[in-house]
Write an enzyme that holds these catalytic residues in place. Structure first.
Site, PDB file in Angstrom:
ATOM      1  N   SER A 222       0.842  -1.193   0.000  1.00  0.00           N
ATOM      2  CA  SER A 222       0.000   0.000   0.000  1.00  0.00           C
ATOM      3  C   SER A 222       0.883   1.250   0.000  1.00  0.00           C
ATOM      4  CB  SER A 222      -0.961  -0.022   1.190  1.00  0.00           C
ATOM      5  OG  SER A 222      -1.853   1.070   1.148  1.00  0.00           O
ATOM      6  N   HIS A 249      -2.859  -0.885  -3.176  1.00  0.00           N
ATOM      7  CA  HIS A 249      -3.993   0.010  -2.937  1.00  0.00           C
ATOM      8  C   HIS A 249      -3.836   1.276  -3.775  1.00  0.00           C
ATOM      9  CE1 HIS A 249      -4.390  -1.963   1.301  1.00  0.00           C
ATOM     10  NE2 HIS A 249      -4.998  -2.664   0.372  1.00  0.00           N
ATOM     11  N   ASP A 345      -4.526  -4.533   6.199  1.00  0.00           N
ATOM     12  CA  ASP A 345      -5.152  -5.343   5.151  1.00  0.00           C
ATOM     13  C   ASP A 345      -4.247  -6.526   4.813  1.00  0.00           C
ATOM     14  OD1 ASP A 345      -6.937  -6.141   3.147  1.00  0.00           O
ATOM     15  OD2 ASP A 345      -5.914  -4.933   1.620  1.00  0.00           O
TER      16      ASP A 345
END
Length: 401
Positions: A222, A249, A345
Site C-alpha cells: 500500500s 492500494h 489489510d
C-alpha cells in the site's frame, strides 16, 4: 522534545477553489496547519524558502512549472521536506504521478469529484490523515537527530584549555588542593526507538523452506508501494517459474499506469488484472484500482475474476479478498510477500495461509515508508523472514527456483 509535533503545510495549486478546499481539509486534521498557499511551481519554491514548511501538498498539473518539475527542484534543494501529490483522475496525470512517486513524493491523493460534496471532502480528509501522521513522525525524527547532532557538537571545557579571553579558572581557595573547575560533559542523546512497534520475528528464517512447494506468489502493498515495487520487481530474473498475484492500494487508472511502468522496466511481464485472464507463470497481475481481484480454478488453468463488491478493511482492492481466493485454490503452496503499507489489510488471511503451511516474507521496518501491513503480519506471528527491501527479490527467486 515536545510530545506534540505540529505539521506545517504549504498548499500549492493553480486553482483558488482547490487551494481553499485543501486548506480547509488540512485545518480539520489534528496536528496540522496551513502556513501558506502558492499558485504555481515558481511561487511554491519562493514560499518554501520563506516559510520552511514540513510538507507540501503539490498539484500535479499547473501552468508554467508543473508539479513534477517543482518536486524535482524541492527534492534537490530541500530533500527533507515531504511532498504529497494531488492528482486529477486521468491517464496523463496518473503517469505523471507515478513519476513523482519515483522521485521521492511521499504518496498521492486524488482531487475530490465534487468541490461541494461533503462525502468527497470526508474521503480526502481520510486519505490525507495517515500521510500526515507519517510526515509528523518524519519531522519528529529530524528534530531528534538535529538535537543529537547539536549535543555531539557542543564543546566541553577541560583543564588543559583555558576559556576564551582569560586565564584558567580555578576553584575557590579552601585549603584543599586547587583544581580546575570543569563543566560537566552532557551525554549525547541515544538514538530514538523506532516509531512503530519493533519487529517480533527475527530476520533469520523461523522455519526451514527446504522441501516447500510453491505454485503462486501472493503480494500485498500500500503506502510507499509504487517505489517499493519499482525497486523489487525489476530485480526478479527472467523465466520466473510462477505467477505473481498482487494488490496495490490505488484508484482506477493508476494501477494500469503502474503496471505499464513495471512492465517496461522489468524482466518479467507485468499487467493489470482483467476478468477472464489466464494466470500464467512469469507474469505479475496487479489488481485493478477500485475493484477486487480473485483467482478461480481449475488449478491447472486458473483465471482471474474482478469483483465490484464492498470494500474490506476500507480497501478496494483488498489483500484479504485476493488471499482468501488464493487459499481456496492453492492451499499451502503459496509464497506470501507483504510490503510497506498503512493499516492491516491482508494480515488475517496471511495468518490463515501461514497456519496452513504457506511461507511468508515481510519487508522490514527500516526500509518501509510505514510498517503497518507488514508489521501486522509479523505481530500475528505469520512472518517467516523479515528482510530489507533490497534483499526480497533475491530471496523470492531463490525460494521459487
Amino acid at each position: 522534545m515536545p510530545q506534540t509535533v505540529e505539521l506545517n503545510v504549504l498548499v500549492v495549486d493553480d486553482s483558488f477553489t482547490y487551494r481553499q478546499i485543501l486548506s480547509r481539509v488540512v485545518g480539520d486534521i489534528p496536528g496540522a496547519k496551513v502556513i501558506g498557499q502558492a499558485t504555481d511551481g515558481h511561487d511554491a519554491l519562493k514560499k518554501i524558502d520563506e516559510l520552511s514548511p514540513d510538507l507540501v501538498l503539490l498539484d500535479v498539473t499547473m501552468p508554467g512549472m508543473d508539479g513534477l518539475e517543482t518536486l524535482r527542484k524541492i527534492k534537490r534543494k530541500h530533500p527533507k521536506i515531504d511532498a504529497v501529490m494531488v492528482s486529477g483522475i486521468s491517464s496523463d496525470q496518473a503517469r505523471t504521478t507515478m513519476e513523482a512517486l519515483s522521485l521521492g513524493a511521499l504518496d498521492f491523493v486524488t482531487k475530490p469529484d465534487s468541490t461541494s460534496s461533503k462525502d468527497s471532502l470526508t474521503t480526502l480528509t481520510r486519505e490525507l490523515t495517515p500521510l500526515f501522521i507519517i510526515a509528523r513522525k518524519n519531522k519528529r525524527l529530524r528534530m531528534v537527530r538535529e538535537e543529537d547532532a547539536a549535543s555531539r557538537a557542543k564543546p566541553t571545557l577541560s583543564a588543559s584549555a583555558p576559556p576564551a579571553g582569560g586565564a584558567r579558572q580555578t576553584a575557590p581557595r579552601t585549603g584543599l588542593s586547587p583544581r580546575t573547575v570543569e563543566r560537566p560533559v552532557i551525554p549525547s542523546r541515544q538514538p530514538i526507538a523506532p516509531i512503530t512497534k519493533p519487529s517480533v520475528v527475527p530476520t533469520t528464517p523461523r522455519r526451514s523452506s527446504v522441501g516447500l512447494k510453491f505454485d503462486v506468489v501472493a503480494l500485498g502493498v500500500s503506502t510507499g508501494g509504487p517505489q517499493a515495487l519499482q525497486n523489487l520487481v525489476p530485480l526478479l530474473q527472467p523465466n520466473f517459474p510462477l505467477p505473481i498475484l498482487a494488490v496495490q492500494h490505488m484508484p482506477p487508472l493508476f494501477t494500469a499506469t503502474l503496471a505499464e511502468k513495471l512492465n517496461r522496466d522489468s524482466k518479467i511481464a507485468v499487467v493489470e488484472g482483467e476478468a477472464g485472464m489466464h494466470v500464467k507463470p512469469g507474469t505479475m497481475y496487479i489488481a485493478p484500482g477500485g475493484k477486487h481481484m480473485v483467482v478461480r480454478g481449475p488449478k491447472g488453468l486458473p483465471r482471474l475474476e474482478i469483483l465490484d463488491t464492498a470494500p474490506v478493511k476500507s480497501c478496494k482492492p483488498s489483500v484479504e479478498v485476493l488471499y482468501e481466493s488464493i487459499h481456496k485454490l492453492y492451499g499451502s503452496n503459496v509464497l506470501m510477500v507483504m510490503l510497506t503499507g498503512m493499516g492491516n489489510d491482508g494480515a488475517d488471511w496471511s495468518e490463515t495461509l501461514h497456519d496452513a503451511g504457506a511461507y511468508s516474507l515481510v519487508q522490514d521496518e527500516a526500509t518501509c515508508v510505514v510498517w503497518g501491513m507488514p508489521g501486522a503480519v509479523a505481530l500475528k506471528g505469520a512472518a517467516d523472514e523479515i528482510l530489507p527491501l533490497n534483499k526480497i527479490a533475491e530471496r523470492i527467486d531463490k525460494l521459487v527456483r
